[in-house]
Write an enzyme that holds these catalytic residues in place. Structure first.
Site, mmCIF file in Angstrom:
data_model
loop_
_atom_site.group_PDB
_atom_site.id
_atom_site.type_symbol
_atom_site.label_atom_id
_atom_site.label_comp_id
_atom_site.label_asym_id
_atom_site.label_seq_id
_atom_site.Cartn_x
_atom_site.Cartn_y
_atom_site.Cartn_z
ATOM 1 N N HIS A 120 0.759 -1.272 0.089
ATOM 2 C CA HIS A 120 -0.063 -0.134 0.026
ATOM 3 C C HIS A 120 0.778 1.148 -0.047
ATOM 4 O O HIS A 120 1.767 1.127 0.859
ATOM 5 C CB HIS A 120 -0.935 0.021 1.279
ATOM 6 C CG HIS A 120 -1.992 -0.863 1.175
ATOM 7 N ND1 HIS A 120 -1.960 -2.250 1.333
ATOM 8 C CD2 HIS A 120 -3.143 -0.658 1.109
ATOM 9 C CE1 HIS A 120 -3.246 -2.724 1.215
ATOM 10 N NE2 HIS A 120 -4.179 -1.810 1.216
ATOM 11 N N PHE A 240 6.756 17.862 -5.038
ATOM 12 C CA PHE A 240 5.489 17.471 -4.331
ATOM 13 C C PHE A 240 4.788 18.775 -3.748
ATOM 14 O O PHE A 240 3.619 18.940 -3.579
ATOM 15 C CB PHE A 240 5.578 16.663 -3.427
ATOM 16 C CG PHE A 240 6.388 15.425 -4.058
ATOM 17 C CD1 PHE A 240 5.067 14.287 -4.533
ATOM 18 C CD2 PHE A 240 7.546 15.061 -4.076
ATOM 19 C CE1 PHE A 240 5.562 13.237 -5.000
ATOM 20 C CE2 PHE A 240 7.945 13.880 -4.850
ATOM 21 C CZ PHE A 240 6.953 12.821 -5.164
#
Length: 269
Positions: A120, A240
């Site tokens: 994940h 980011f």
């Protein structure tokens, strides 16, 4: 060699991301600002934004590499408390993402007997109810991850970040792969990263730092460094936090016990 995939159609649940293009789920990014791809290989262009149906996270997904290049979460104290109050044990529901075509997505068979976990990027343990947990189990939210790293150090880093979010109230958390050297693939389809990052941004203090882990088994998969957002951009080609001036964030040291120290001894790189 990776070749460029031409995307002929995108479903209504996904959209192409092109630098500052408007997001379908702006609440998952600080100030609604989408990460900007600065300097990737040409074949990484045309990322697909995949917003979780019940909120909580968004993936910037590469249909060429068949992994997300990042998952972004707006992680709040309330969500963590709800998870702790309601969670009765994890229910695995790994599945391909039906918002993508077979050529764009990873399949369960790609991971079968590969020796890699379906790791994940937005963790299931950051969910707050059954629906939001179910959302995290699509393969578009996963990368091939070395089991020792995924189940030990990486899990402890996830716990440390949850502890910090509960303490501070809210964080924006970016998790994704790093590709350095010759990239290998599962079944010539799903790219295997050399490393994993987790960038943490505190919107109250404008502080940010990232954990950088080795995606390998053994002792090397249990070590990490703390790096700046600028260094992470150098490694990934992705900005980011475009337009946001940050100071270093003192990240908690991951511990098995649930008590967390500080990361200054690791330094910044």
């Amino acid at each position: 060699m990776i070749t460029k995939t031409i995307i002929s159609a995108i479903t209504l649940s996904g959209c192409l991301l092109a630098n500052a293009e408007a997001s379908g789920c702006p609440d998952q990014y600080p100030d609604g600002v989408v990460p900007v791809v600065r300097n990737p290989p040409a074949s990484w262009n045309n990322l697909i934004e995949l917003c979780a149906p019940h909120g909580g996270f968004v993936d910037g997904y590469s249909p060429v590499l068949r992994v997300p290049l990042y998952a972004v979460e707006h992680l709040t104290r309330e969500h963590i408390i709800e998870h702790q109050r309601n969670h009765e044990g994890r229910t695995d529901s790994f599945r391909p993402d039906d918002r993508l075509t077979h050529d764009q997505r990873a399949e369960l068979g790609d991971y079968k007997r590969s020796g890699y976990d379906r790791g994940h990027m937005a963790p299931d343990a950051d969910s707050w109810d059954e629906a939001s947990e179910y959302d995290t189990f699509v393969l578009s939210n996963m990368v091939p991850q070395a089991p020792d790293n995924n189940r030990e150090l990486h899990a402890h880093i996830e716990g440390a970040v949850r502890h910090l979010a509960k303490q501070d109230g809210e964080l924006y958390v970016y998790t994704g792969p790093v590709f350095q050297g010759d990239t290998q693939y599962l079944h010539r389809r799903v790219a295997i990263p050399s490393g994993i990052f987790k960038l943490v941004y505190d919107p109250r203090t404008h502080e940010a730092s990232a954990y950088l882990e080795n995606n390998v088994n053994g002792p090397q998969g249990q070590t990490y460094t703390v790096i700046t957002p600028a260094r992470l951009t150098e490694l990934t080609g992705i900005d980011f936090l475009p337009g946001i001036q940050t100071k270093p964030l003192d990240l908690p040291v991951p511990r098995d016990s649930g008590s967390f120290g500080h990361s200054r001894k690791h330094g910044f790189f």
